[in-house]
Design a protein around this motif. Structure first.
Motif, PDB file in Angstrom:
ATOM      1  N   LEU A 179      12.895  57.989  85.493  1.00 44.05           N
ATOM      2  CA  LEU A 179      13.579  59.154  84.933  1.00 44.05           C
ATOM      3  C   LEU A 179      15.099  58.958  84.926  1.00 44.05           C
ATOM      4  O   LEU A 179      15.788  59.398  84.003  1.00 44.05           O
ATOM      5  CB  LEU A 179      13.196  60.415  85.696  1.00 44.05           C
ATOM      6  CG  LEU A 179      11.742  60.876  85.502  1.00 44.05           C
ATOM      7  CD1 LEU A 179      11.411  62.014  86.455  1.00 44.05           C
ATOM      8  CD2 LEU A 179      11.484  61.286  84.061  1.00 44.05           C
ATOM      9  N   ALA A 180      15.624  58.279  85.946  1.00 40.81           N
ATOM     10  CA  ALA A 180      17.062  57.983  85.964  1.00 40.81           C
ATOM     11  C   ALA A 180      17.428  57.060  84.805  1.00 40.81           C
ATOM     12  O   ALA A 180      18.489  57.220  84.176  1.00 40.81           O
ATOM     13  CB  ALA A 180      17.460  57.363  87.297  1.00 40.81           C
ATOM     14  N   SER A 181      16.548  56.103  84.488  1.00 39.15           N
ATOM     15  CA  SER A 181      16.830  55.196  83.374  1.00 39.15           C
ATOM     16  C   SER A 181      16.766  55.937  82.039  1.00 39.15           C
ATOM     17  O   SER A 181      17.538  55.638  81.118  1.00 39.15           O
ATOM     18  CB  SER A 181      15.858  54.011  83.381  1.00 39.15           C
ATOM     19  OG  SER A 181      14.554  54.398  82.987  1.00 39.15           O
ATOM     20  N   VAL A 295       7.613  69.103  88.529  1.00 41.27           N
ATOM     21  CA  VAL A 295       8.220  68.407  87.394  1.00 41.27           C
ATOM     22  C   VAL A 295       9.698  68.777  87.291  1.00 41.27           C
ATOM     23  O   VAL A 295      10.562  67.912  87.102  1.00 41.27           O
ATOM     24  CB  VAL A 295       7.485  68.750  86.091  1.00 41.27           C
ATOM     25  CG1 VAL A 295       8.212  68.175  84.882  1.00 41.27           C
ATOM     26  CG2 VAL A 295       6.044  68.234  86.136  1.00 41.27           C
ATOM     27  N   ARG A 296      10.003  70.073  87.446  1.00 38.48           N
ATOM     28  CA  ARG A 296      11.395  70.520  87.368  1.00 38.48           C
ATOM     29  C   ARG A 296      12.253  69.800  88.420  1.00 38.48           C
ATOM     30  O   ARG A 296      13.363  69.341  88.128  1.00 38.48           O
ATOM     31  CB  ARG A 296      11.463  72.036  87.586  1.00 38.48           C
ATOM     32  CG  ARG A 296      12.858  72.615  87.365  1.00 38.48           C
ATOM     33  CD  ARG A 296      12.956  74.026  87.936  1.00 38.48           C
ATOM     34  NE  ARG A 296      11.909  74.893  87.447  1.00 38.48           N
ATOM     35  CZ  ARG A 296      11.957  75.544  86.290  1.00 38.48           C
ATOM     36  NH1 ARG A 296      13.004  75.421  85.515  1.00 38.48           N
ATOM     37  NH2 ARG A 296      10.961  76.325  85.926  1.00 38.48           N
ATOM     38  N   ALA A 302      16.955  63.511  88.646  1.00 37.28           N
ATOM     39  CA  ALA A 302      17.428  62.449  87.755  1.00 37.28           C
ATOM     40  C   ALA A 302      18.568  62.921  86.852  1.00 37.28           C
ATOM     41  O   ALA A 302      19.031  62.166  85.996  1.00 37.28           O
ATOM     42  CB  ALA A 302      16.271  61.942  86.896  1.00 37.28           C
ATOM     43  N   GLY A 303      19.002  64.180  87.026  1.00 35.03           N
ATOM     44  CA  GLY A 303      20.080  64.702  86.195  1.00 35.03           C
ATOM     45  C   GLY A 303      19.606  65.278  84.882  1.00 35.03           C
ATOM     46  O   GLY A 303      20.358  65.313  83.905  1.00 35.03           O
ATOM     47  N   ALA A 325      21.459  67.470  82.334  1.00 32.06           N
ATOM     48  CA  ALA A 325      21.853  68.671  83.064  1.00 32.06           C
ATOM     49  C   ALA A 325      23.324  68.968  82.828  1.00 32.06           C
ATOM     50  O   ALA A 325      24.168  68.062  82.817  1.00 32.06           O
ATOM     51  CB  ALA A 325      21.585  68.491  84.553  1.00 32.06           C
ATOM     52  N   PRO A 326      23.680  70.262  82.635  1.00 27.45           N
ATOM     53  CA  PRO A 326      25.085  70.618  82.413  1.00 27.45           C
ATOM     54  C   PRO A 326      25.901  70.461  83.678  1.00 27.45           C
ATOM     55  O   PRO A 326      25.365  70.413  84.791  1.00 27.45           O
ATOM     56  CB  PRO A 326      24.997  72.084  81.989  1.00 27.45           C
ATOM     57  CG  PRO A 326      23.737  72.587  82.625  1.00 27.45           C
ATOM     58  CD  PRO A 326      22.787  71.425  82.612  1.00 27.45           C
ATOM     59  N   ALA A 327      27.204  70.397  83.517  1.00 27.01           N
ATOM     60  CA  ALA A 327      28.111  70.309  84.665  1.00 27.01           C
ATOM     61  C   ALA A 327      27.999  71.575  85.503  1.00 27.01           C
ATOM     62  O   ALA A 327      27.810  72.671  84.967  1.00 27.01           O
ATOM     63  CB  ALA A 327      29.541  70.116  84.186  1.00 27.01           C
TER      64      ALA A 327
END
Length: 348
Positions: A179-181, A295-296, A302-303, A325-327
């Motif tokens: 997910l990070a990738s 899942v969330r 992972a951002g 994901a927003p800041a």
């Protein structure tokens, strides 16, 4: 890396032509000398294994394919409207059959980027798609989607899709890395559409992985036939029983192969002899089942922010849509409830 342009079709190979053979050798050596023994599920899928899996998807017990298709048919227009995708990237694309529902719903789609380890599957699927949509650009990647990918230049927004519940075949640490990738592929306005099988009654799950006709058992044992053929092994597939078990602690299904008798298996290409005691098992697949909040959390780690959650009518399977994901300063952290998300699914 080499490229082969052919009209509206281009193929980029990011894997060495001998990568599959090298990976099989490494996986078999590591997996069959470990304790407990294991083999990765990707080795089910030679031509015979792919045929068997297609047969599995048509079995009455095996609901995931039908449930996911139901969601895609009902929600493709909504997915298209929400994402406005001009590039569709599919990880583990195979035949690209299910993705056609999305492609048909995206009138502004410019480029399709299927990613798979099989060049023949990529070329075959592209041929079918381009026959129907000759103006579509197809840039196929021969690549392992579990490794970081460099996507080809294409117009945004991009929609990355990962269907079939394949995310469940990865262990938690592997899912986090994957997910990070994916997050690293996304620019502002891009999104990830992911299929996840959901936690449900144990009897329903076990039946889906141990059908009455024995097709899944043959599919499971096919991994041994692959090793016999490719590495000169002498597994006798009939000497191993198919086992499907629900792991309540981890909420995942496990497929195993259990030795019916004591055996010594020779693998000539690796100069190995692998002993089996009667009753000893090889873990061949883990298939995790999910809940919405789980899942969330994994997406957030992972951002990625879950923004949409759709299930089939029986609540067996889900498609989730997430974005970068927003800041934090904009007031919406990764844990903010997703718009359009229903209550957490419960066991059927």
């Amino acid at each position: 890396m080499s490229e082969f342009p052919t009209g509206d079709f281009r193929l980029t190979r990011t894997l060495d032509e001998n990568a599959a053979e090298k990976a099989l050798r490494a996986d078999v050596r590591e997996g069959l000398t470990g304790s407990p023994k294991s083999l990765p599920p990707k080795w089910f899928y030679d031509s015979r294994g792919s045929e068997l899996f297609e047969e599995i998807t048509r079995l009455p017990e095996y609901y995931p394919t039908r449930a996911e298709r139901e969601i895609l048919l009902e929600r493709a227009g909504e997915i298209a409207a929400v994402t406005g995708a001009r590039t569709l990237v599919e990880l583990g694309s195979g035949s690209s059959e299910k993705t056609r529902h999305l492609i048909e719903a995206l009138p502004g789609l410019d480029t399709y980027v299927p990613v798979d380890v099989s060049e023949s599957a990529l070329r075959g699927a592209a041929g079918v798609l381009l026959a129907d949509r000759p103006r579509l650009r197809v840039h196929a990647l021969v690549a392992d989607f579990t490794r970081p990918l460099a996507l080809p230049p294409s117009p945004g927004p991009r929609l990355v899709v990962f269907l079939g519940g394949t995310i469940g075949n990865l262990l938690p640490a592997e899912r986090a890395a994957f997910l990070a990738s994916v997050r690293a592929m996304l620019s502002p306005g891009d999104a990830l559409l992911m299929g996840t099988d959901l936690v449900k009654d144990e009897a329903v799950l076990v039946a889906a992985y141990d059908d009455a006709q024995g097709v899944t058992a043959e599919f499971n044992r096919n991994v041994l036939a692959v090793i016999d053929r490719e590495l000169g092994a002498d597994f006798h597939t009939a000497d191993f029983a198919h086992v499907a078990v629900w792991n309540r602690e981890h909420e995942w299904m496990e497929m195993r192969l259990r030795a019916r008798t004591d055996a010594l298996v020779k693998i000539r290409a690796l100069d190995m002899v692998v002993p089996f005691a009667a009753g000893e098992e090889i873990l061949t697949e883990v298939s995790a089942k999910f809940r919405q909040e789980g899942v969330r959390r994994e997406l957030a780690s992972a951002g990625l922010e879950l923004t949409q959650w759709w299930t089939d009518r029986e609540g067996r399977f889900a498609l989730s849509l997430s974005v970068a994901a927003p800041a934090p300063q904009d007031g919406r952290g990764a844990g903010t409830p997703a718009s359009g998300a229903g209550p957490e699914p419960t066991a059927a």
